[in-house]
Design a protein around this motif. Structure first.
Motif, PDB file in Angstrom:
ATOM      1  N   GLY A   1       0.797  -1.222   0.000  1.00  0.00           N
ATOM      2  CA  GLY A   1       0.000   0.000   0.000  1.00  0.00           C
ATOM      3  C   GLY A   1       0.830   1.273   0.000  1.00  0.00           C
ATOM      4  N   ALA A   2       2.167   1.130   0.076  1.00  0.00           N
ATOM      5  CA  ALA A   2       3.038   2.313   0.144  1.00  0.00           C
ATOM      6  C   ALA A   2       3.621   2.691  -1.213  1.00  0.00           C
ATOM      7  CB  ALA A   2       4.179   2.073   1.137  1.00  0.00           C
ATOM      8  N   TRP A   3       3.654   1.767  -2.152  1.00  0.00           N
ATOM      9  CA  TRP A   3       4.242   2.028  -3.467  1.00  0.00           C
ATOM     10  C   TRP A   3       3.293   2.878  -4.290  1.00  0.00           C
ATOM     11  CZ3 TRP A   3       8.999  -0.194  -5.230  1.00  0.00           C
ATOM     12  CH2 TRP A   3       9.646  -0.980  -4.268  1.00  0.00           C
ATOM     13  N   SER A   4       3.845   3.512  -5.320  1.00  0.00           N
ATOM     14  CA  SER A   4       3.070   4.466  -6.113  1.00  0.00           C
ATOM     15  C   SER A   4       3.584   4.487  -7.547  1.00  0.00           C
ATOM     16  CB  SER A   4       3.248   5.855  -5.484  1.00  0.00           C
ATOM     17  OG  SER A   4       2.668   6.865  -6.281  1.00  0.00           O
ATOM     18  N   ILE A   5       2.790   5.078  -8.418  1.00  0.00           N
ATOM     19  CA  ILE A   5       3.333   5.444  -9.721  1.00  0.00           C
ATOM     20  C   ILE A   5       4.236   6.656  -9.480  1.00  0.00           C
ATOM     21  CG2 ILE A   5       1.316   4.552 -10.957  1.00  0.00           C
ATOM     22  CD1 ILE A   5       0.442   7.504 -11.395  1.00  0.00           C
ATOM     23  N   PRO A   6       5.270   6.863 -10.293  1.00  0.00           N
ATOM     24  CA  PRO A   6       6.048   8.107 -10.164  1.00  0.00           C
ATOM     25  C   PRO A   6       5.120   9.285 -10.471  1.00  0.00           C
ATOM     26  CG  PRO A   6       7.202   6.496 -11.536  1.00  0.00           C
ATOM     27  CD  PRO A   6       5.808   5.982 -11.326  1.00  0.00           C
ATOM     28  N   LYS A   7       5.017  10.220  -9.534  1.00  0.00           N
ATOM     29  CA  LYS A   7       4.074  11.324  -9.702  1.00  0.00           C
ATOM     30  C   LYS A   7       4.515  12.514  -8.863  1.00  0.00           C
ATOM     31  CE  LYS A   7       1.018   9.940  -5.945  1.00  0.00           C
ATOM     32  NZ  LYS A   7       1.835  10.676  -5.015  1.00  0.00           N
ATOM     33  N   GLY A   8       3.906  13.649  -9.138  1.00  0.00           N
ATOM     34  CA  GLY A   8       4.195  14.841  -8.355  1.00  0.00           C
ATOM     35  C   GLY A   8       3.120  15.889  -8.531  1.00  0.00           C
ATOM     36  N   GLU A   9       3.175  16.883  -7.670  1.00  0.00           N
ATOM     37  CA  GLU A   9       2.150  17.916  -7.616  1.00  0.00           C
ATOM     38  C   GLU A   9       2.134  18.778  -8.877  1.00  0.00           C
ATOM     39  OE1 GLU A   9       0.749  21.433  -4.577  1.00  0.00           O
ATOM     40  OE2 GLU A   9       1.995  19.805  -3.812  1.00  0.00           O
ATOM     41  N   ILE A  10       0.929  19.020  -9.378  1.00  0.00           N
ATOM     42  CA  ILE A  10       0.735  19.881 -10.547  1.00  0.00           C
ATOM     43  C   ILE A  10       0.683  21.327 -10.062  1.00  0.00           C
ATOM     44  CG2 ILE A  10      -0.769  20.461 -12.487  1.00  0.00           C
ATOM     45  CD1 ILE A  10      -1.961  17.596 -12.213  1.00  0.00           C
ATOM     46  N   LEU A  11       1.491  22.167 -10.661  1.00  0.00           N
ATOM     47  CA  LEU A  11       1.497  23.585 -10.318  1.00  0.00           C
ATOM     48  C   LEU A  11       0.388  24.306 -11.084  1.00  0.00           C
ATOM     49  CD1 LEU A  11       5.365  24.042 -10.536  1.00  0.00           C
ATOM     50  CD2 LEU A  11       3.986  23.617  -8.496  1.00  0.00           C
ATOM     51  N   PRO A  12      -0.084  25.469 -10.598  1.00  0.00           N
ATOM     52  CA  PRO A  12      -1.132  26.201 -11.315  1.00  0.00           C
ATOM     53  C   PRO A  12      -0.712  26.490 -12.768  1.00  0.00           C
ATOM     54  CG  PRO A  12      -0.745  27.171  -9.149  1.00  0.00           C
ATOM     55  CD  PRO A  12       0.327  26.128  -9.359  1.00  0.00           C
ATOM     56  N   ASP A  13      -1.645  26.362 -13.676  1.00  0.00           N
ATOM     57  CA  ASP A  13      -1.428  26.633 -15.112  1.00  0.00           C
ATOM     58  C   ASP A  13      -0.402  25.705 -15.755  1.00  0.00           C
ATOM     59  OD1 ASP A  13      -3.261  28.759 -14.963  1.00  0.00           O
ATOM     60  OD2 ASP A  13      -1.679  30.128 -14.299  1.00  0.00           O
ATOM     61  N   GLU A  14      -0.130  24.566 -15.148  1.00  0.00           N
ATOM     62  CA  GLU A  14       0.836  23.622 -15.707  1.00  0.00           C
ATOM     63  C   GLU A  14       0.092  22.499 -16.428  1.00  0.00           C
ATOM     64  OE1 GLU A  14       4.915  21.556 -14.154  1.00  0.00           O
ATOM     65  OE2 GLU A  14       3.241  21.582 -12.757  1.00  0.00           O
ATOM     66  N   ASP A  15       0.648  22.030 -17.535  1.00  0.00           N
ATOM     67  CA  ASP A  15       0.075  20.912 -18.270  1.00  0.00           C
ATOM     68  C   ASP A  15       0.299  19.630 -17.455  1.00  0.00           C
ATOM     69  OD1 ASP A  15       0.906  18.580 -20.424  1.00  0.00           O
ATOM     70  OD2 ASP A  15      -0.895  19.708 -20.962  1.00  0.00           O
ATOM     71  N   PRO A  16      -0.764  18.889 -17.120  1.00  0.00           N
ATOM     72  CA  PRO A  16      -0.604  17.707 -16.279  1.00  0.00           C
ATOM     73  C   PRO A  16       0.319  16.627 -16.864  1.00  0.00           C
ATOM     74  CG  PRO A  16      -2.894  18.383 -16.305  1.00  0.00           C
ATOM     75  CD  PRO A  16      -2.176  19.214 -17.338  1.00  0.00           C
ATOM     76  N   LEU A  17       0.245  16.372 -18.175  1.00  0.00           N
ATOM     77  CA  LEU A  17       1.131  15.363 -18.764  1.00  0.00           C
ATOM     78  C   LEU A  17       2.588  15.818 -18.690  1.00  0.00           C
ATOM     79  CD1 LEU A  17       1.730  12.699 -20.142  1.00  0.00           C
ATOM     80  CD2 LEU A  17       1.114  13.765 -22.330  1.00  0.00           C
ATOM     81  N   GLU A  18       2.833  17.104 -18.924  1.00  0.00           N
ATOM     82  CA  GLU A  18       4.214  17.618 -18.799  1.00  0.00           C
ATOM     83  C   GLU A  18       4.719  17.434 -17.371  1.00  0.00           C
ATOM     84  OE1 GLU A  18       6.469  18.735 -21.075  1.00  0.00           O
ATOM     85  OE2 GLU A  18       4.966  17.992 -22.494  1.00  0.00           O
ATOM     86  N   ARG A  19       3.862  17.693 -16.379  1.00  0.00           N
ATOM     87  CA  ARG A  19       4.255  17.503 -14.972  1.00  0.00           C
ATOM     88  C   ARG A  19       4.565  16.030 -14.717  1.00  0.00           C
ATOM     89  NH1 ARG A  19       7.310  18.793 -11.446  1.00  0.00           N
ATOM     90  NH2 ARG A  19       6.832  20.872 -12.153  1.00  0.00           N
ATOM     91  N   ALA A  20       3.720  15.138 -15.248  1.00  0.00           N
ATOM     92  CA  ALA A  20       3.934  13.699 -15.063  1.00  0.00           C
ATOM     93  C   ALA A  20       5.300  13.284 -15.623  1.00  0.00           C
ATOM     94  CB  ALA A  20       2.814  12.906 -15.734  1.00  0.00           C
ATOM     95  N   LEU A  21       5.638  13.791 -16.804  1.00  0.00           N
ATOM     96  CA  LEU A  21       6.925  13.445 -17.422  1.00  0.00           C
ATOM     97  C   LEU A  21       8.094  14.024 -16.634  1.00  0.00           C
ATOM     98  CD1 LEU A  21       5.915  13.908 -21.152  1.00  0.00           C
ATOM     99  CD2 LEU A  21       6.287  11.751 -19.933  1.00  0.00           C
ATOM    100  N   THR A  22       7.945  15.239 -16.133  1.00  0.00           N
ATOM    101  CA  THR A  22       8.987  15.867 -15.317  1.00  0.00           C
ATOM    102  C   THR A  22       9.201  15.067 -14.038  1.00  0.00           C
ATOM    103  OG1 THR A  22       8.505  18.060 -16.186  1.00  0.00           O
ATOM    104  CG2 THR A  22       9.622  17.969 -14.048  1.00  0.00           C
TER     105      THR A  22
END
Length: 153
Positions: free
Chosen positions: A35-56
Motif C-alpha cells: 500500500g506504500a508504493w506508487s506510480i512516479p508522480k508529483g504535484e501539478i502547479l497552477p497553469d501547468e500541463d498535467p502530462l508535462e508535470r507527469a513526465l517531469t
C-alpha cells in the motif's frame, strides 16, 4: 485541493503484465511496503500541463526521461488524503539498475530542528500484476484495473 500527475509504466512479458512502481524515500516510509508504493508522480502547479508535470516527475524520481510513446490517459483517482492523481499509461521497458532520484530536505525527527536530505524515491521495481495490486497505494489500484480493462479491448 492538491492534484498530482504521474505515469503508470507497464510491460508485457509472455502473457503477464508488469508495472513499474516507486517506493517513497524518507524515514516515515522506511518500514512500509504493501500500500506504500506508487506510480512516479508529483504535484501539478497552477497553469501547468498535467502530462508535462507527469513526465517531469518521472525524470526527477528515476533519472530517466520519457520523451515519446503512446500515452493513454486514465481516469483520475482520489487518494485517501483528498489528493487527486491524474495518470497516463505507457508501455515501455526500463532497466532499474542505475536509477536515481532527486532529494529534498526535511526535519527529522519532527520538531527536532535537525534537517536531513532524503531521496524522493528510495526503490524502483517491476511487479507482476497481482503483486502490484498489493503494493500500490489503494486509491491508485483503480489505474491498474482500468488499464487492464482497456488492454482487453
Amino acid at each position: 485541493m492538491k492534484t498530482s500527475a504521474g505515469i503508470l509504466l507497464f510491460k508485457k512479458e509472455n502473457n503477464d503484465l508488469y508495472y513499474f512502481l516507486v517506493h517513497p524515500g524518507g524515514p516515515f516510509w522506511k518500514n512500509k511496503d504493501e500500500g506504500a508504493w506508487s506510480i512516479p508522480k508529483g504535484e501539478i502547479l497552477p497553469d501547468e500541463d498535467p502530462l508535462e508535470r507527469a513526465l517531469t516527475e518521472f525524470q526527477e524520481e528515476t533519472g530517466t526521461a520519457l520523451t515519446e510513446g503512446a500515452f493513454t490517459e486514465l481516469q483520475p483517482v482520489r487518494q485517501k488524503g483528498g489528493k487527486t492523481v491524474y495518470a497516463w499509461a505507457l508501455e515501455r521497458d526500463l532497466e532499474t539498475a542505475g536509477l536515481h532520484s532527486n532529494t529534498f530536505s526535511m526535519e527529522w525527527p519532527p520538531k527536532s530542528g535537525k534537517i536531513m536530505e532524503v531521496p524522493e524515491v528510495d526503490q524502483w521495481e517491476w511487479f507482476i500484476s497481482g503483486e502490484a495490486r498489493k503494493k500500490i497505494n489503494t486509491a491508485q489500484l483503480a489505474l491498474i484495473t482500468e488499464l487492464e480493462e482497456l488492454l482487453k479491448k
